[in-house]
Design a protein around this motif. Structure first.
Motif, short mmCIF file in Angstrom:
data_model
loop_
_atom_site.label_atom_id
_atom_site.label_comp_id
_atom_site.label_asym_id
_atom_site.label_seq_id
_atom_site.Cartn_x
_atom_site.Cartn_y
_atom_site.Cartn_z
N MET A 1 -75.98 2.00 -19.36
CA MET A 1 -74.72 2.75 -19.43
C MET A 1 -73.67 1.94 -20.18
O MET A 1 -73.55 0.73 -20.01
N ARG B 1 -73.91 13.19 -13.54
CA ARG B 1 -73.69 12.26 -12.43
C ARG B 1 -72.22 12.24 -11.99
O ARG B 1 -71.93 12.21 -10.80
N LYS C 1 -76.79 13.50 -18.95
CA LYS C 1 -77.10 12.69 -17.76
C LYS C 1 -75.82 12.08 -17.19
O LYS C 1 -75.57 12.12 -15.98
N ASP C 2 -74.99 11.53 -18.07
CA ASP C 2 -73.74 10.90 -17.63
C ASP C 2 -72.79 11.94 -17.04
O ASP C 2 -72.20 11.74 -15.96
N TYR D 1 -71.57 6.78 -7.92
CA TYR D 1 -70.72 5.92 -8.74
C TYR D 1 -71.33 4.52 -8.88
O TYR D 1 -71.30 3.93 -9.97
N ILE E 1 -74.06 4.43 -11.40
CA ILE E 1 -73.53 4.42 -12.77
C ILE E 1 -73.09 3.01 -13.14
O ILE E 1 -73.37 2.52 -14.25
N ARG F 1 -81.52 9.94 -21.49
CA ARG F 1 -80.45 9.02 -21.84
C ARG F 1 -79.31 9.72 -22.58
O ARG F 1 -78.42 9.06 -23.09
N TYR G 1 -68.19 4.49 -19.49
CA TYR G 1 -68.58 5.24 -18.30
C TYR G 1 -68.57 4.36 -17.05
O TYR G 1 -68.22 4.81 -15.96
N LYS G 2 -68.98 3.11 -17.20
CA LYS G 2 -68.96 2.21 -16.06
C LYS G 2 -67.54 2.02 -15.53
O LYS G 2 -67.28 2.07 -14.33
N ASP H 1 -76.08 0.75 -13.77
CA ASP H 1 -77.00 1.18 -14.82
C ASP H 1 -76.84 0.29 -16.06
O ASP H 1 -75.80 0.30 -16.72
N GLY I 1 -76.01 12.44 -23.19
CA GLY I 1 -74.70 12.57 -22.56
C GLY I 1 -74.70 13.46 -21.34
O GLY I 1 -73.87 13.28 -20.44
#
Length: 261
Positions: free
Chosen positions: A169, A140, A136-137, A160, A163, A132, A173-174, A166, A134
């Protein structure tokens, strides 16, 4: 006269005779004082004895309680030690996992520096989904960009969308994923679908307002609605928080659209 106890004021009692009433009274007073002293001293002795008995009873009570509950107390202490050790181990494990993920991510960046996108994508895929952090974000978004650059837009779109869907999230980021996917699909998806997707971001309190408005303007161009498109780009030109690059693009689009009239 009959011999009686004769008291003197030096706290001693002697045998003598009472010659008069005054002497008799003196003796009585002395005896009374001696009795009071004795009683008071006896009271202190009894009080000390009672305190000692109470203290012994307390100690016996505590000893009985300890004997009764000592196993429970030992169990609680052991549980606390186990939990503390477990938390410490988990923190060290998590720190080790973060270091591994960080190393994998930077190895992917190094692969990109050597123009090896295939290795970079493989390394990014190694970052576990349950992480979980940063990285990971970042991984992607980087993977989606690489897939898009390779012309694998369907694969990039899936990243996308993952994301966006998620639940763990954050909105930042979304929303970034929405903007990037919308830019990618301007010429590939129905304008109506993309307008619906970005419309929630077209508001003044949104950090992505300028980008969302730009996408709306481009979609209006796709729909051949030039006047509406110009109005959207003019909004960007008047935004204080819009970047100079966004304003530059907006002015270029306005000039291009008006020149085609």
């Amino acid at each position: 006269m009959t011999p009686l106890l004769n008291y003197n004021f030096n706290s001693t009692i002697t045998v003598g005779k009472i010659n008069d009433n005054k002497t008799f009274a003196t003796v009585c007073v002395g005896v009374l004082k001696q009795s009071i002293f004795y009683v008071q001293n006896r009271r202190y002795v009894v009080s000390d004895l009672m305190n000692e008995i109470k203290q012994e009873l307390k100690e016996e009570k505590y000893a009985a309680l300890w004997k009764k509950y000592q196993n429970h107390i030992y169990s609680v202490i052991l549980a606390v030690l186990v939990v503390t050790a477990g938390v410490s181990f988990w923190n060290r494990y998590q720190e080790g996992r973060r270091q591994e993920v960080a190393a994998t991510y930077f190895n992917a960046l190094q692969a990109l520096e050597h123009k090896d996108q295939k290795i970079a994508l493989n390394l990014l895929d190694e970052i576990p989904a349950q992480n979980r952090g940063g990285y990971k974000d970042l991984s992607r978004f980087l993977a989606a960009a690489l897939l898009q650059e390779q012309g694998k837009e369907d694969a990039a779109r899936d990243v996308y969308q993952n994301i966006i869907d998620d639940t763990g999230m954050g909105d930042t980021y979304k929303n970034m994923a929405i903007i990037r996917m919308a830019y990618m699909d301007i010429e590939n998806q129905k304008p109506e679908d993309l307008l619906k997707l970005v419309q929630p971001l077209v508001k003044k309190d949104s950090a992505w307002e300028a980008s969302a408005v730009e996408i709306v303007g481009l979609l209006k161009v796709q729909q051949d609605k030039k006047d509406e498109a110009i109005k959207e780009f003019e909004k960007i030109d008047g935004m204080e928080k819009a970047s100079k690059y966004a304003k530059f693009r907006a002015k270029a689009m306005i000039k291009s659209l008006k020149g085609n009239d």
